[in-house]
Design a protein around this motif. Sequence first.
Motif, PDB file in Angstrom:
ATOM      1  N   VAL A  86      15.852  -0.149  14.201  1.00 20.76           N
ATOM      2  CA  VAL A  86      15.901  -1.315  15.079  1.00 20.76           C
ATOM      3  C   VAL A  86      14.478  -1.874  15.171  1.00 20.76           C
ATOM      4  CG1 VAL A  86      16.391  -2.128  17.417  1.00 20.76           C
ATOM      5  CG2 VAL A  86      17.810  -0.325  16.400  1.00 20.76           C
ATOM      6  N   ILE A  87      14.318  -3.155  14.872  1.00 17.76           N
ATOM      7  CA  ILE A  87      13.027  -3.821  14.969  1.00 17.76           C
ATOM      8  C   ILE A  87      13.143  -4.854  16.084  1.00 17.76           C
ATOM      9  CG2 ILE A  87      11.304  -5.227  13.781  1.00 17.76           C
ATOM     10  CD1 ILE A  87      12.458  -4.175  11.144  1.00 17.76           C
ATOM     11  N   GLU A  88      12.219  -4.785  17.052  1.00 14.99           N
ATOM     12  CA  GLU A  88      12.271  -5.728  18.170  1.00 14.99           C
ATOM     13  C   GLU A  88      10.876  -6.213  18.515  1.00 14.99           C
ATOM     14  OE1 GLU A  88      14.373  -3.412  21.037  1.00 14.99           O
ATOM     15  OE2 GLU A  88      12.702  -2.093  21.418  1.00 14.99           O
ATOM     16  N   PRO A  89      10.766  -7.406  19.119  1.00 11.88           N
ATOM     17  CA  PRO A  89       9.443  -7.929  19.456  1.00 11.88           C
ATOM     18  C   PRO A  89       8.775  -7.090  20.535  1.00 11.88           C
ATOM     19  CG  PRO A  89      11.163  -9.394  20.261  1.00 11.88           C
ATOM     20  CD  PRO A  89      11.838  -8.313  19.483  1.00 11.88           C
ATOM     21  N   VAL A  90       7.449  -7.075  20.511  1.00 12.68           N
ATOM     22  CA  VAL A  90       6.680  -6.398  21.553  1.00 12.68           C
ATOM     23  C   VAL A  90       6.767  -7.275  22.801  1.00 12.68           C
ATOM     24  CG1 VAL A  90       4.370  -5.670  22.239  1.00 12.68           C
ATOM     25  CG2 VAL A  90       5.118  -5.343  19.893  1.00 12.68           C
ATOM     26  N   PRO A  91       7.134  -6.692  23.941  1.00  9.04           N
ATOM     27  CA  PRO A  91       7.210  -7.510  25.163  1.00  9.04           C
ATOM     28  C   PRO A  91       5.846  -8.101  25.504  1.00  9.04           C
ATOM     29  CG  PRO A  91       8.110  -5.301  25.543  1.00  9.04           C
ATOM     30  CD  PRO A  91       7.486  -5.305  24.185  1.00  9.04           C
ATOM     31  N   ALA A  92       5.847  -9.327  26.008  1.00 10.05           N
ATOM     32  CA  ALA A  92       4.604  -9.994  26.403  1.00 10.05           C
ATOM     33  C   ALA A  92       3.973  -9.235  27.573  1.00 10.05           C
ATOM     34  CB  ALA A  92       4.894 -11.429  26.806  1.00 10.05           C
ATOM     35  N   THR A  93       2.654  -9.148  27.553  1.00 13.54           N
ATOM     36  CA  THR A  93       1.923  -8.504  28.635  1.00 13.54           C
ATOM     37  C   THR A  93       1.676  -9.530  29.723  1.00 13.54           C
ATOM     38  OG1 THR A  93       0.821  -7.100  27.023  1.00 13.54           O
ATOM     39  CG2 THR A  93      -0.185  -7.237  29.180  1.00 13.54           C
TER      40      THR A  93
ATOM     41  N   GLY B 103       0.848  -1.191   0.000  1.00 16.47           N
ATOM     42  CA  GLY B 103       0.000   0.000   0.000  1.00 16.47           C
ATOM     43  C   GLY B 103       0.881   1.237   0.000  1.00 16.47           C
ATOM     44  N   ARG B 104       0.678   2.122   0.972  1.00 17.74           N
ATOM     45  CA  ARG B 104       1.501   3.337   1.073  1.00 17.74           C
ATOM     46  C   ARG B 104       2.691   3.164   2.007  1.00 17.74           C
ATOM     47  NH1 ARG B 104      -2.114   8.424   2.060  1.00 17.74           N
ATOM     48  NH2 ARG B 104      -0.058   9.318   1.850  1.00 17.74           N
ATOM     49  N   ASN B 105       2.856   1.937   2.567  1.00 16.15           N
ATOM     50  CA  ASN B 105       3.945   1.679   3.507  1.00 16.15           C
ATOM     51  C   ASN B 105       5.086   0.931   2.840  1.00 16.15           C
ATOM     52  OD1 ASN B 105       2.559   2.692   5.864  1.00 16.15           O
ATOM     53  ND2 ASN B 105       1.284   0.868   5.752  1.00 16.15           N
ATOM     54  N   GLN B 106       6.272   1.152   3.359  1.00 18.76           N
ATOM     55  CA  GLN B 106       7.413   0.352   2.939  1.00 18.76           C
ATOM     56  C   GLN B 106       7.537  -0.805   3.931  1.00 18.76           C
ATOM     57  OE1 GLN B 106      11.415   1.984   3.353  1.00 18.76           O
ATOM     58  NE2 GLN B 106      11.947   1.107   1.367  1.00 18.76           N
ATOM     59  N   ALA B 107       7.813  -2.003   3.438  1.00 18.76           N
ATOM     60  CA  ALA B 107       7.919  -3.175   4.293  1.00 18.76           C
ATOM     61  C   ALA B 107       9.251  -3.867   4.035  1.00 18.76           C
ATOM     62  CB  ALA B 107       6.760  -4.128   4.015  1.00 18.76           C
ATOM     63  N   VAL B 108       9.645  -4.703   4.976  1.00 17.64           N
ATOM     64  CA  VAL B 108      10.890  -5.458   4.847  1.00 17.64           C
ATOM     65  C   VAL B 108      10.569  -6.942   5.016  1.00 17.64           C
ATOM     66  CG1 VAL B 108      11.456  -5.187   7.298  1.00 17.64           C
ATOM     67  CG2 VAL B 108      13.272  -5.674   5.678  1.00 17.64           C
ATOM     68  N   ARG B 109      11.168  -7.780   4.178  1.00 19.14           N
ATOM     69  CA  ARG B 109      11.016  -9.228   4.327  1.00 19.14           C
ATOM     70  C   ARG B 109      12.054  -9.689   5.347  1.00 19.14           C
ATOM     71  NH1 ARG B 109       7.450 -10.789   0.704  1.00 19.14           N
ATOM     72  NH2 ARG B 109       7.443  -9.849  -1.345  1.00 19.14           N
ATOM     73  N   ILE B 110      11.557 -10.282   6.436  1.00 23.69           N
ATOM     74  CA  ILE B 110      12.448 -10.751   7.495  1.00 23.69           C
ATOM     75  C   ILE B 110      12.728 -12.233   7.248  1.00 23.69           C
ATOM     76  CG2 ILE B 110      12.681 -11.128   9.980  1.00 23.69           C
ATOM     77  CD1 ILE B 110      10.822  -8.719  10.386  1.00 23.69           C
ATOM     78  N   PRO B 111      13.996 -12.613   7.094  1.00 23.26           N
ATOM     79  CA  PRO B 111      14.324 -14.025   6.865  1.00 23.26           C
ATOM     80  C   PRO B 111      13.866 -14.902   8.034  1.00 23.26           C
ATOM     81  CG  PRO B 111      16.228 -12.624   6.466  1.00 23.26           C
ATOM     82  CD  PRO B 111      15.177 -11.766   7.082  1.00 23.26           C
ATOM     83  N   ARG B 112      13.563 -16.152   7.741  1.00 28.31           N
ATOM     84  CA  ARG B 112      13.028 -17.077   8.734  1.00 28.31           C
ATOM     85  C   ARG B 112      13.898 -17.154   9.989  1.00 28.31           C
ATOM     86  NH1 ARG B 112       9.267 -21.255   8.336  1.00 28.31           N
ATOM     87  NH2 ARG B 112       9.169 -20.802   6.132  1.00 28.31           N
TER      88      ARG B 112
ATOM     89  N   LEU C 240      10.351 -12.906  14.228  1.00 29.64           N
ATOM     90  CA  LEU C 240       9.959 -12.424  15.551  1.00 29.64           C
ATOM     91  C   LEU C 240       8.670 -13.126  15.984  1.00 29.64           C
ATOM     92  CD1 LEU C 240      10.501  -8.597  14.974  1.00 29.64           C
ATOM     93  CD2 LEU C 240      12.000 -10.158  16.205  1.00 29.64           C
ATOM     94  N   PRO C 241       8.477 -13.305  17.292  1.00 35.11           N
ATOM     95  CA  PRO C 241       7.234 -13.915  17.765  1.00 35.11           C
ATOM     96  C   PRO C 241       6.077 -12.925  17.683  1.00 35.11           C
ATOM     97  CG  PRO C 241       8.576 -13.251  19.622  1.00 35.11           C
ATOM     98  CD  PRO C 241       9.389 -12.997  18.380  1.00 35.11           C
ATOM     99  N   GLY C 242       4.862 -13.443  17.632  1.00 39.29           N
ATOM    100  CA  GLY C 242       3.679 -12.586  17.672  1.00 39.29           C
ATOM    101  C   GLY C 242       3.323 -11.985  16.336  1.00 39.29           C
ATOM    102  N   THR C 243       2.439 -10.977  16.387  1.00 36.39           N
ATOM    103  CA  THR C 243       1.954 -10.333  15.166  1.00 36.39           C
ATOM    104  C   THR C 243       2.307  -8.859  15.114  1.00 36.39           C
ATOM    105  OG1 THR C 243      -0.165  -9.872  16.226  1.00 36.39           O
ATOM    106  CG2 THR C 243       0.001 -11.930  14.978  1.00 36.39           C
ATOM    107  N   GLU C 244       3.005  -8.353  16.126  1.00 31.79           N
ATOM    108  CA  GLU C 244       3.402  -6.950  16.154  1.00 31.79           C
ATOM    109  C   GLU C 244       4.863  -6.844  16.568  1.00 31.79           C
ATOM    110  OE1 GLU C 244      -0.271  -4.210  17.407  1.00 31.79           O
ATOM    111  OE2 GLU C 244       0.473  -5.463  19.031  1.00 31.79           O
ATOM    112  N   ALA C 245       5.478  -5.724  16.203  1.00 35.50           N
ATOM    113  CA  ALA C 245       6.856  -5.442  16.585  1.00 35.50           C
ATOM    114  C   ALA C 245       6.979  -3.947  16.872  1.00 35.50           C
ATOM    115  CB  ALA C 245       7.818  -5.850  15.474  1.00 35.50           C
TER     116      ALA C 245
END
Length: 77
Positions: free
Chosen positions: A41-48, A13-22, A26-31
């Motif tokens: 720097v891309i890092e996982p969202v800490p678990a609640t 869409g209007r965003n730039q994205a990066v393909r992260i190698p396997r 990262l865990p989850g659905t957000e970073a």
Amino acid sequence: MNEVRRVSLFRNGRNQAVRIPREYELPGTEAIVRRQGATLVIEPVPATSLLEWLATAEPVDESWPEVDDPPPEEVEL
């Protein structure tokens, strides 16, 4: 873990994205993404924790039925 890997950038869409190698997946659905100078720097969202979630949860306004729960019968061993 100072391995370097070239990755693909693409438009989503209007965003730039990066393909992260396997192997860097990262865990989850957000970073979280943040900028440090010219570096991203891309890092996982800490678990609640359960306590954090309960602090934000809406109160339950329900009437609960009475449950007949007699004590267990004695058993001879």
